[in-house]
Design an enzyme around this catalytic site. Sequence first.
Site, PDB file in Angstrom:
ATOM      1  N   CYS A  67       0.847  -1.208   0.000  1.00 25.25           N
ATOM      2  CA  CYS A  67       0.000   0.000   0.000  1.00 25.25           C
ATOM      3  C   CYS A  67       0.879   1.254   0.000  1.00 25.25           C
ATOM      4  CB  CYS A  67      -0.881  -0.052   1.245  1.00 25.25           C
ATOM      5  SG  CYS A  67      -1.728   1.460   1.699  1.00 25.25           S
ATOM      6  N   SER A  69       0.952   3.512   2.040  1.00 22.17           N
ATOM      7  CA  SER A  69       1.459   3.795   3.388  1.00 22.17           C
ATOM      8  C   SER A  69       2.799   3.091   3.624  1.00 22.17           C
ATOM      9  CB  SER A  69       0.453   3.349   4.447  1.00 22.17           C
ATOM     10  OG  SER A  69      -0.812   3.879   4.173  1.00 22.17           O
ATOM     11  N   HIS A  72       5.332   5.243   1.856  1.00 25.92           N
ATOM     12  CA  HIS A  72       5.635   6.479   2.602  1.00 25.92           C
ATOM     13  C   HIS A  72       6.633   6.197   3.728  1.00 25.92           C
ATOM     14  CE1 HIS A  72       2.510   8.444   0.484  1.00 25.92           C
ATOM     15  NE2 HIS A  72       1.511   8.243   1.290  1.00 25.92           N
ATOM     16  N   HIS A  88       0.727  -4.209   5.907  1.00 22.74           N
ATOM     17  CA  HIS A  88      -0.393  -4.213   6.852  1.00 22.74           C
ATOM     18  C   HIS A  88      -1.665  -4.725   6.195  1.00 22.74           C
ATOM     19  CE1 HIS A  88      -0.370  -0.393   4.726  1.00 22.74           C
ATOM     20  NE2 HIS A  88      -1.678  -0.429   4.805  1.00 22.74           N
TER      21      HIS A  88
HETATM   22  P1  NAD Z   1      -0.487   4.758  -4.524  1.00 20.57           P
HETATM   23  O1  NAD Z   1       0.949   5.115  -4.490  1.00 20.57           O
HETATM   24  O2  NAD Z   1      -0.929   3.480  -5.146  1.00 20.57           O
HETATM   25  O3  NAD Z   1      -1.299   5.923  -5.277  1.00 20.57           O
HETATM   26  C1  NAD Z   1      -0.969   7.268  -5.195  1.00 20.57           C
HETATM   27  C2  NAD Z   1      -1.225   7.896  -6.562  1.00 20.57           C
HETATM   28  O4  NAD Z   1      -1.024   9.314  -6.479  1.00 20.57           O
HETATM   29  C3  NAD Z   1      -0.274   7.389  -7.640  1.00 20.57           C
HETATM   30  O5  NAD Z   1      -1.033   6.981  -8.767  1.00 20.57           O
HETATM   31  C4  NAD Z   1       0.589   8.602  -7.975  1.00 20.57           C
HETATM   32  O6  NAD Z   1       0.997   8.633  -9.333  1.00 20.57           O
HETATM   33  C5  NAD Z   1      -0.331   9.744  -7.644  1.00 20.57           C
HETATM   34  N1  NAD Z   1       0.337  10.999  -7.308  1.00 20.57           N
HETATM   35  C6  NAD Z   1       1.492  11.164  -6.602  1.00 20.57           C
HETATM   36  N2  NAD Z   1       1.755  12.493  -6.476  1.00 20.57           N
HETATM   37  C7  NAD Z   1       0.751  13.158  -7.095  1.00 20.57           C
HETATM   38  C8  NAD Z   1       0.457  14.520  -7.297  1.00 20.57           C
HETATM   39  N3  NAD Z   1       1.249  15.482  -6.807  1.00 20.57           N
HETATM   40  N4  NAD Z   1      -0.654  14.862  -7.994  1.00 20.57           N
HETATM   41  C9  NAD Z   1      -1.470  13.894  -8.512  1.00 20.57           C
HETATM   42  N5  NAD Z   1      -1.247  12.565  -8.343  1.00 20.57           N
HETATM   43  C10 NAD Z   1      -0.144  12.208  -7.645  1.00 20.57           C
HETATM   44  O7  NAD Z   1      -0.988   4.835  -2.997  1.00 20.57           O
HETATM   45  P2  NAD Z   1      -2.325   4.221  -2.372  1.00 20.57           P
HETATM   46  O8  NAD Z   1      -2.036   2.866  -1.843  1.00 20.57           O
HETATM   47  O9  NAD Z   1      -3.438   4.416  -3.309  1.00 20.57           O
HETATM   48  O10 NAD Z   1      -2.513   5.182  -1.102  1.00 20.57           O
HETATM   49  C11 NAD Z   1      -2.937   6.511  -1.292  1.00 20.57           C
HETATM   50  C12 NAD Z   1      -2.883   7.274   0.021  1.00 20.57           C
HETATM   51  O11 NAD Z   1      -3.835   6.723   0.945  1.00 20.57           O
HETATM   52  C13 NAD Z   1      -1.530   7.202   0.726  1.00 20.57           C
HETATM   53  O12 NAD Z   1      -1.261   8.469   1.310  1.00 20.57           O
HETATM   54  C14 NAD Z   1      -1.771   6.180   1.823  1.00 20.57           C
HETATM   55  O13 NAD Z   1      -0.888   6.361   2.900  1.00 20.57           O
HETATM   56  C15 NAD Z   1      -3.194   6.511   2.194  1.00 20.57           C
HETATM   57  N6  NAD Z   1      -3.945   5.476   2.913  1.00 20.57           N
HETATM   58  C16 NAD Z   1      -4.903   5.913   3.770  1.00 20.57           C
HETATM   59  C17 NAD Z   1      -5.683   5.008   4.443  1.00 20.57           C
HETATM   60  C18 NAD Z   1      -6.759   5.487   5.362  1.00 20.57           C
HETATM   61  O14 NAD Z   1      -7.338   4.662   6.096  1.00 20.57           O
HETATM   62  N7  NAD Z   1      -7.086   6.762   5.385  1.00 20.57           N
HETATM   63  C19 NAD Z   1      -5.491   3.635   4.247  1.00 20.57           C
HETATM   64  C20 NAD Z   1      -4.514   3.219   3.361  1.00 20.57           C
HETATM   65  C21 NAD Z   1      -3.745   4.149   2.681  1.00 20.57           C
END
Ligand code: NAD
Length: 436
Positions: A67, A69, A72, A88
Site C-alpha cells: 500500500c 502507506s 511512505h 499491513h
Molecule cells: P499509490 O501510491 O498506489 O497511489 C498514489 C497515486 O497518487 C499514484 O497513482 C501517484 O501517481 C499519484 N500521485 C502522486 N503524487 C501526485 C500529485 N502530486 N498529484 C497527482 N497525483 C499524484 O498509494 P495508495 O495505496 O493508493 O494510497 C494513497 C494514500 O492513501 C496514501 O497516502 C496512503 O498512505 C493513504 N492510505 C490511507 C488510508 C486510510 O485509512 N485513510 C489507508 C490506506 C492508505
Amino acid sequence: MEESSLLNKTSTQMEQANLFRETAGKVITCRAAIAWTTNAPLSIEKIEVDPPKAGEVRIKIIAAGLCGSDKHILEGKNKVPFPLILGHEGAGVVESIGEGVTSVKPGDKVLTFPLPECRECRFCLHPKGNFCVKEDILSPTGLMLDGTSRFTCRGRKIYNLYGTSTFTEYTVMHEIAVGKIDAAAPLEKVCILSCAVPTGFGAVFNTAKVTPGSTCVVFGLGGIGSAIVMACKASGASRIIGVDINEKKFPRARALGVTDCLNPENLNRPVQEVVVEMTGVGVDFAFEAIGYTNTMVAALESCHASYGVCVVIGIAPSNSHLFFDPMLILTGRTLKGDIMGEYKTRDSIPKLVTDYLQKKINTDPLITHSLPFEKINEAFALFQDVHGNWIVQNQIPDDEDGVQASTEMFLHAFHLLGDLLVIDKDQNWKECTSGI
Ligand code: NAD
Ligand code: ZN
C-alpha cells in the site's frame, strides 16, 4: 522449528492443522522482509517469531498487499520505529492462539487489520466511531500492547507496523485486529479487502455518501483511488474526474469509471481551477488519495462552495500542517477525513468478503499481476519510480490464464494500479500489482 519443510507442502486444511499443532507454543523460524532503515532495499532474512501471548494470534500470512502507506514509511515520510517488518494489508491462516482468544482458532482464514476493534473503548462503542484507542497508527510504537516485540532477527528486536506486519511468513497480532473470514475465501484475492478496498469503498459509501447523478473528483489513481472510483461509479455518480501525474494510470482508471482524466503537470493553471471550470460550480464530492497537503487543499478547492464535500484519505508526512483560507469552509464546504473507510474493522470487513464470495462486489479487476516475494524490492522500486520500466523487463511472469504478458502490457498494468504482494496457492510468496 525450521519452516522450510512446512513451506514446501501444499496441504489440505486438516494436514495444515496437524502441522500447526507441531509449531504451536514454539518459536517459528521463517522468512521476512526486514526494513533496516529508510530509503534502502528490504532485506529478506530469517527471523524468529515468538508464540502468541494472551489475547494474541499467530498467523501464517498467505497473501499481502503493498500500500502507499508502506511506501511512505520506507521513504521516511511517516515516522515509525526501525528496524521493522512492513506490510499491513494481508490474509492468512491462524497457526496458533494465545490464552483467552475466543474469536478465532487454528486453521481459520483471517484478514489482518491495521486498525483494531476492541469493542470495549468509547470509540468502538460509539455507533460511528472506528478509531479504536488500542490503535498504533497515530504515534506508532511498533510494539505489542504489552510493550514488547514478537520478532527477532540476528539477535535484534524487530518492530511491527501498526500491530500488523504482513511482509513475513508468520506474524503475531492482537486478536482485536484479526477478522475471521469465510473458509471459502481465496486469500490471494481477498487480501486487498483488509485495507485498500474498505478504505476506498468506505470513503465513498460511509464518509462522503456519494449520491446518484453527482459529480466527483478523485486525486490519486493508485490502489485507494481506484477503489474510490469503483465506488463512485457504483453510487451512480454522473461524472468522475481522475487526477494523477502518472498518465499510465488513465486507461485503467477510465475502465473503472473515470470520465475525465487530468494531469496537473500538463495544465497551465491549478488543477482545481480546471475542475471548477469543467463542472461550472465545482464538484459535489472530492477525494484526496495521495497524501500531500497541497493536493488536499486542491481537492477542497475543487468542491462546490456551498455543499461540496471533500474527503481526505491520503496520509500526509509526519508533522505537516494544512493551510487554507477558512472562507473555503465558511461558505459551506465540508472537509472530512476517514480511516479504513469508517468501517468498524472486525464487525464490517469480513462481511465485505462474504459480499465478494456472493458476487455482490467484484474486486478482482483491481488485481493485475503477481511477482515472487523475492522481488519485493522491485515492487517498491516500481512503486517509487514510475519510469522504472527496465527493472522488471527480464522477469515478466505468466499471467493467471497462462498467457505470457508482454513486457509493455505488464509494466503498463503495474503502473496503472497500486502494487500488491501475494503468496500463491502453492504457498510461495508472490507479489502482484493491485489496482483497487
Ligand atoms: P499509490 O501510491 O498506489 O497511489 C498514489 C497515486 O497518487 C499514484 O497513482 C501517484 O501517481 C499519484 N500521485 C502522486 N503524487 C501526485 C500529485 N502530486 N498529484 C497527482 N497525483 C499524484 O498509494 P495508495 O495505496 O493508493 O494510497 C494513497 C494514500 O492513501 C496514501 O497516502 C496512503 O498512505 C493513504 N492510505 C490511507 C488510508 C486510510 O485509512 N485513510 C489507508 C490506506 C492508505
Ligand atoms: Zn476500541
